[in-house]
Write a protein that holds these residues in place. Structure first.
Motif, PDB file in Angstrom:
ATOM      1  N   LYS A 116       0.840  -1.191   0.000  1.00  0.00           N
ATOM      2  CA  LYS A 116       0.000   0.000   0.000  1.00  0.00           C
ATOM      3  C   LYS A 116       0.882   1.251   0.000  1.00  0.00           C
ATOM      4  O   LYS A 116       2.032   1.201   0.448  1.00  0.00           O
ATOM      5  N   PRO A 117       0.345   2.374  -0.445  1.00  0.00           N
ATOM      6  CA  PRO A 117       1.130   3.617  -0.415  1.00  0.00           C
ATOM      7  C   PRO A 117       1.128   4.254   0.970  1.00  0.00           C
ATOM      8  O   PRO A 117       0.773   5.412   1.155  1.00  0.00           O
ATOM      9  N   THR A 118       1.507   3.451   1.968  1.00  0.00           N
ATOM     10  CA  THR A 118       1.591   3.927   3.346  1.00  0.00           C
ATOM     11  C   THR A 118       2.975   3.619   3.890  1.00  0.00           C
ATOM     12  O   THR A 118       3.629   2.664   3.451  1.00  0.00           O
ATOM     13  N   ARG A 119       3.403   4.396   4.848  1.00  0.00           N
ATOM     14  CA  ARG A 119       4.722   4.167   5.440  1.00  0.00           C
ATOM     15  C   ARG A 119       4.798   2.792   6.085  1.00  0.00           C
ATOM     16  O   ARG A 119       5.818   2.105   5.976  1.00  0.00           O
ATOM     17  N   ARG A 120       3.767   2.406   6.780  1.00  0.00           N
ATOM     18  CA  ARG A 120       3.776   1.112   7.457  1.00  0.00           C
ATOM     19  C   ARG A 120       3.949  -0.024   6.458  1.00  0.00           C
ATOM     20  O   ARG A 120       4.785  -0.918   6.653  1.00  0.00           O
ATOM     21  N   SER A 121       3.177  -0.003   5.374  1.00  0.00           N
ATOM     22  CA  SER A 121       3.263  -1.065   4.375  1.00  0.00           C
ATOM     23  C   SER A 121       4.642  -1.090   3.717  1.00  0.00           C
ATOM     24  O   SER A 121       5.216  -2.161   3.481  1.00  0.00           O
ATOM     25  N   ALA A 160      13.342  -2.365  -6.970  1.00  0.00           N
ATOM     26  CA  ALA A 160      13.277  -3.359  -8.053  1.00  0.00           C
ATOM     27  C   ALA A 160      11.918  -4.052  -8.061  1.00  0.00           C
ATOM     28  O   ALA A 160      11.356  -4.323  -9.129  1.00  0.00           O
ATOM     29  N   LEU A 161      11.387  -4.350  -6.882  1.00  0.00           N
ATOM     30  CA  LEU A 161      10.069  -4.982  -6.798  1.00  0.00           C
ATOM     31  C   LEU A 161       9.007  -4.096  -7.448  1.00  0.00           C
ATOM     32  O   LEU A 161       8.151  -4.589  -8.196  1.00  0.00           O
ATOM     33  N   LEU A 162       9.063  -2.803  -7.190  1.00  0.00           N
ATOM     34  CA  LEU A 162       8.081  -1.893  -7.784  1.00  0.00           C
ATOM     35  C   LEU A 162       8.224  -1.853  -9.299  1.00  0.00           C
ATOM     36  O   LEU A 162       7.224  -1.797 -10.028  1.00  0.00           O
ATOM     37  N   ASP A 163       9.459  -1.895  -9.803  1.00  0.00           N
ATOM     38  CA  ASP A 163       9.652  -1.948 -11.253  1.00  0.00           C
ATOM     39  C   ASP A 163       9.114  -3.259 -11.830  1.00  0.00           C
ATOM     40  O   ASP A 163       8.534  -3.272 -12.930  1.00  0.00           O
ATOM     41  N   LEU A 164       9.322  -4.360 -11.117  1.00  0.00           N
ATOM     42  CA  LEU A 164       8.791  -5.640 -11.572  1.00  0.00           C
ATOM     43  C   LEU A 164       7.267  -5.608 -11.590  1.00  0.00           C
ATOM     44  O   LEU A 164       6.630  -6.101 -12.535  1.00  0.00           O
ATOM     45  N   LYS A 165       6.661  -5.015 -10.575  1.00  0.00           N
ATOM     46  CA  LYS A 165       5.209  -4.904 -10.521  1.00  0.00           C
ATOM     47  C   LYS A 165       4.681  -4.024 -11.657  1.00  0.00           C
ATOM     48  O   LYS A 165       3.638  -4.317 -12.259  1.00  0.00           O
ATOM     49  N   ARG A 166       5.374  -2.916 -11.933  1.00  0.00           N
ATOM     50  CA  ARG A 166       4.969  -2.062 -13.053  1.00  0.00           C
ATOM     51  C   ARG A 166       4.990  -2.855 -14.366  1.00  0.00           C
ATOM     52  O   ARG A 166       4.056  -2.801 -15.158  1.00  0.00           O
ATOM     53  N   ALA A 167       6.105  -3.547 -14.573  1.00  0.00           N
ATOM     54  CA  ALA A 167       6.255  -4.313 -15.811  1.00  0.00           C
ATOM     55  C   ALA A 167       5.186  -5.396 -15.912  1.00  0.00           C
ATOM     56  O   ALA A 167       4.633  -5.648 -16.993  1.00  0.00           O
ATOM     57  N   ASP A 168       4.881  -6.037 -14.791  1.00  0.00           N
ATOM     58  CA  ASP A 168       3.849  -7.073 -14.757  1.00  0.00           C
ATOM     59  C   ASP A 168       2.492  -6.473 -15.108  1.00  0.00           C
ATOM     60  O   ASP A 168       1.712  -7.049 -15.881  1.00  0.00           O
ATOM     61  N   ALA A 169       2.201  -5.295 -14.549  1.00  0.00           N
ATOM     62  CA  ALA A 169       0.895  -4.669 -14.767  1.00  0.00           C
ATOM     63  C   ALA A 169       0.681  -4.278 -16.224  1.00  0.00           C
ATOM     64  O   ALA A 169      -0.376  -4.541 -16.805  1.00  0.00           O
ATOM     65  N   VAL A 170       1.699  -3.655 -16.834  1.00  0.00           N
ATOM     66  CA  VAL A 170       1.507  -3.187 -18.213  1.00  0.00           C
ATOM     67  C   VAL A 170       1.575  -4.321 -19.223  1.00  0.00           C
ATOM     68  O   VAL A 170       1.318  -4.106 -20.411  1.00  0.00           O
ATOM     69  N   SER A 171       1.895  -5.509 -18.773  1.00  0.00           N
ATOM     70  CA  SER A 171       1.970  -6.665 -19.672  1.00  0.00           C
ATOM     71  C   SER A 171       0.720  -7.541 -19.562  1.00  0.00           C
ATOM     72  O   SER A 171       0.705  -8.676 -20.039  1.00  0.00           O
ATOM     73  N   GLU A 217      -0.627   3.626  -9.293  1.00  0.00           N
ATOM     74  CA  GLU A 217      -0.600   3.393  -7.847  1.00  0.00           C
ATOM     75  C   GLU A 217       0.831   3.116  -7.383  1.00  0.00           C
ATOM     76  O   GLU A 217       1.241   3.553  -6.302  1.00  0.00           O
ATOM     77  N   LEU A 218       1.594   2.433  -8.207  1.00  0.00           N
ATOM     78  CA  LEU A 218       2.977   2.123  -7.853  1.00  0.00           C
ATOM     79  C   LEU A 218       3.835   3.374  -7.790  1.00  0.00           C
ATOM     80  O   LEU A 218       4.793   3.425  -7.021  1.00  0.00           O
ATOM     81  N   ASP A 219       3.501   4.372  -8.572  1.00  0.00           N
ATOM     82  CA  ASP A 219       4.228   5.639  -8.474  1.00  0.00           C
ATOM     83  C   ASP A 219       4.031   6.261  -7.098  1.00  0.00           C
ATOM     84  O   ASP A 219       4.961   6.838  -6.524  1.00  0.00           O
ATOM     85  N   SER A 248       6.232   4.403  -4.719  1.00  0.00           N
ATOM     86  CA  SER A 248       7.633   4.808  -4.882  1.00  0.00           C
ATOM     87  C   SER A 248       7.910   6.101  -4.125  1.00  0.00           C
ATOM     88  O   SER A 248       8.975   6.253  -3.502  1.00  0.00           O
ATOM     89  N   ALA A 249       6.969   7.034  -4.187  1.00  0.00           N
ATOM     90  CA  ALA A 249       7.153   8.307  -3.484  1.00  0.00           C
ATOM     91  C   ALA A 249       7.226   8.089  -1.978  1.00  0.00           C
ATOM     92  O   ALA A 249       8.061   8.693  -1.285  1.00  0.00           O
ATOM     93  N   VAL A 250       6.373   7.209  -1.456  1.00  0.00           N
ATOM     94  CA  VAL A 250       6.408   6.897  -0.020  1.00  0.00           C
ATOM     95  C   VAL A 250       7.731   6.218   0.335  1.00  0.00           C
ATOM     96  O   VAL A 250       8.342   6.532   1.366  1.00  0.00           O
ATOM     97  N   LEU A 251       8.167   5.307  -0.506  1.00  0.00           N
ATOM     98  CA  LEU A 251       9.427   4.613  -0.257  1.00  0.00           C
ATOM     99  C   LEU A 251      10.578   5.607  -0.166  1.00  0.00           C
ATOM    100  O   LEU A 251      11.437   5.500   0.728  1.00  0.00           O
ATOM    101  N   ARG A 252      10.632   6.559  -1.053  1.00  0.00           N
ATOM    102  CA  ARG A 252      11.696   7.564  -1.011  1.00  0.00           C
ATOM    103  C   ARG A 252      11.656   8.367   0.287  1.00  0.00           C
ATOM    104  O   ARG A 252      12.692   8.677   0.871  1.00  0.00           O
TER     105      ARG A 252
END
Length: 463
Positions: free
Chosen positions: A343-348, A370-381, A392-394, A397-401
Motif C-alpha cells: 500500500k502507499p503507506t509508510r507502514r506497508s 526493483a520490486l516496484l519496477d517488476l510490478k509495473r512491468a507485470d501490470a503493463v503486460s 498506484e505504484l508511483d 515509490s514516493a512513499v518509499l523515497r
C-alpha cells in the motif's frame, strides 16, 4: 536489417602491438582476432586483445618470456598461452584446426597449422572470424564485416556442423544477437532449432554462463519471442510456459509471451539499467504458473500460490545453472514477493523493506525499488484495464523515497536501542534471547506500534 557500415580508425592497444611485434620479429606471423576486432569494427573497441600466430605455443612462450613478459600456460593442450604485457593479459593461440567433437563440446584432437585462413575457418560466427594487423590491415575471408553491416549473426561455413561441433554455440548465437541487437541469418537460425537438443550434453554451469550473458544484455524479451525453442532446451521450465493459455480476464497473452513482455517492460521502466536480479526475476516470476493452474466452474484460470511455489523453483533452476548465491537470493525473493500487496503507506512500505532485509541483508532499499519496477512491468503486460496499477505504484515509490530519506527503521541497526541496552533493562544474559527481543522491538516499530525512541522502547521492556 541493414545499416551503413564503414571502416573505423583502428587503434590496437600498445600491449597487443608489442605481442604481435615480438612474434613477428622472431620470424613468425601474428594477428589480432576475436572480440576486439569485431567491436573495433563497430566503433566500440574493447580492452581485451587476443592474438593468433603461426608460432607453436612453445616457441611463443619462449619469445614472449625473453621479452620480459610473464607467460602462463592457460590452455597449452589447445595451443594457448597468456602473456601479461603492461599489466594486461593477452591470450596467444597457435593457428589450429580441430577434429571431430564427439562430446559436442571439445575437439577430439587439435592440429596446428601455418595458415591463418584455416584457423579462421574453424570459428563460430563470421563476425568473430575477422583478423587485424596494424600494418596489413583486415583479413576477412568470410565477409564478417558485411554481416556486421547487415546486422546478422551467421555461422562460418555449414551452420549445422558448427553447432554439432559445439552445442553451446547455439546459446552463443542468441547471446551475440542480443548483445549486438542483430538478427540471426535464416540458415543459421534453422540449424539452431535443429541442434538445440545438443545442449543436453553440455555442463549446466556452461549453459548458466551463456544464459546469464543473455539476461544481462537486457534483451531477454526479444530472445523469448524469437528463440523460445532454444531457451526451452536450456531451461525446460520455460518450455512449459510456451502457449500456456491463462484463461484469465486479466491476461491477454500466454504465460511465455506475458513473461517476454515483462522482460521488455522492465528495461523500459529502468532505462535499460535493470539489475541482473531484476532481469532474472522478470524471466522467472511466473515459472510456477503451469504447475499451479486450476480452473473454476466458470472456466476462469487461477494460479493460487504461484509466487510461493515459484520461489523455490527459481532457486532450483539457478542453482542447477551454477549461478552465484549473491544473484540467486535476491532473485528468489523478488519472485516470492512479486504479487505481495504494498500500500502507499509508510507502514506497508516499512514492512516490505523488512521482508527484503530479512532475506537479503543490506540490499532492502534497492530490492524494494526493483520490486516496484517488476510490478509495473507485470501490470503493463496484462490487459489494459490492469495497467493502471502502475500509477498506484508511483505513489508507493514516493512513499518509499520518503521512508528512506527520513531514516525510518526497518533494520536491526536502525533501532534506537542495542543489545547492551536490552540486557541492562531486562537483566537477561547474552544469548539468542537478546536477538529475539530486538526482533520483536523492530517489528513493533515497523508496524507503527511503538516509536523508534530509546526511552519508549526501554520502558516497553519493563512492562
Amino acid at each position: 536489417m541493414s545499416r551503413r557500415f564503414e571502416d573505423v580508425a583502428y587503434e590496437l592497444p600498445e600491449f597487443g602491438r608489442k605481442v604481435i611485434r615480438a612474434l613477428e620479429d622472431a620470424g613468425f606471423e601474428a594477428w589480432a582476432v576475436g572480440g576486439w576486432v569485431r567491436d573495433a569494427l563497430l566503433d566500440a573497441p574493447s580492452h581485451d586483445v587476443d592474438v593468433t600466430t603461426s608460432a607453436h605455443w612453445r616457441d611463443a612462450e619462449k619469445i614472449l618470456a625473453s621479452c620480459g613478459y610473464a607467460v602462463h600456460r592457460t590452455g597449452a593442450a589447445h595451443g594457448t598461452i597468456t602473456a601479461v604485457v603492461e599489466g594486461e593479459p593477452v591470450e596467444v593461440t597457435t593457428y589450429r584446426v580441430e577434429g571431430d567433437y564427439t562430446d559436442h563440446r571439445h575437439p577430439d584432437e587439435v592440429r596446428f597449422v601455418d595458415d591463418i585462413r584455416l584457423d579462421l575457418a574453424r570459428r563460430d560466427f563470421t563476425v568473430n572470424a575477422i583478423a587485424y594487423h596494424p600494418e596489413r590491415g583486415i583479413l576477412d575471408p568470410f565477409d564478417g564485416r558485411g554481416d556486421l553491416g547487415r546486422g546478422l549473426i551467421r555461422a562460418v561455413g555449414d551452420p549445422r556442423r558448427r553447432f554439432e561441433e559445439d552445442a553451446l554455440r547455439v546459446l552463443r548465437a542468441v547471446r551475440f544477437a542480443c548483445r549486438l541487437g542483430f538478427d540471426i541469418e535464416p540458415q543459421t537460425q534453422q540449424a539452431l532449432l535443429e541442434c538445440a537438443d545438443g545442449l543436453e550434453d553440455i555442463a549446466s554451469e556452461r549453459i548458466g554462463q551463456e544464459l546469464d550473458g543473455i539476461v544481462r544484455t537486457g534483451r531477454m524479451g526479444w530472445a523469448l519471442m524469437n528463440e523460445a525453442e532454444v531457451l526451452g532446451e536450456a531451461i525446460p521450465e520455460l518450455a512449459a510456459m510456451a502457449g500456456f493459455d491463462q484463461h484469465s480476464p486479466y491476461h491477454a497473452y500466454d504465460v511465455l509471451e506475458h513473461t517476454a513482455r515483462v522482460c521488455m517492460a522492465v528495461e523500459e521502466f529502468t532505462g535499460g539499467m535493470a539489475s541482473p536480479a531484476l532481469r532474472w526475476a522478470a524471466l522467472l516470476h511466473d515459472v510456477a504458473k503451469p504447475v499451479t493452474f486450476t480452473q473454476d466452474d466458470a472456466g476462469q484460470g487461477h494460479f493460487f500460490g504461484h509466487p510461493k511455489v515459484g520461489a523455490p523453483m527459481c532457486e532450483k533452476i539457478m542453482r542447477r545453472l551454477a549461478l552465484p548465491s549473491e544473484l540467486v537470493a535476491p532473485t528468489r525473493t523478488l519472485v516470492r514477493l512479486h504479487d505481495h500487496y504494498v500500500k502507499p503507506t509508510r507502514r506497508s512500505v516499512r514492512r516490505t523493506l523488512l521482508k527484503f532485509e530479512n532475506a537479503c541483508p543490506g540490499r532492502a532499499e534497492a530490492l524494494t525499488f526493483a520490486l516496484l519496477d517488476l510490478k509495473r512491468a507485470d501490470a503493463v503486460s496484462k490487459v489494459d484495464r490492469v495497467a493502471g496499477y502502475a500509477v498506484e505504484l508511483d505513489k508507493i515509490s514516493a512513499v518509499l523515497r520518503r521512508v528512506i530519506a527520513d531514516g525510518e527503521a526497518f533494520r536491526m541497526t536502525d533501532l534506537a536501542v542495542s543489545g547492551r541496552d536490552v540486557m541492562e533493562a531486562t537483566g537477561i544474559r547474552p544469548g539468542p534471547g537478546v536477538g529475539m527481543i530486538l526482533r520483536e522491538l523492530l517489528l513493533c516499530v515497523v508496524n507503527g506500534e511503538l516509536p523508534n525512541d530509546r526511552d519508549t522502547l526501554l520502558r516497553s521492556l519493563q512492562v
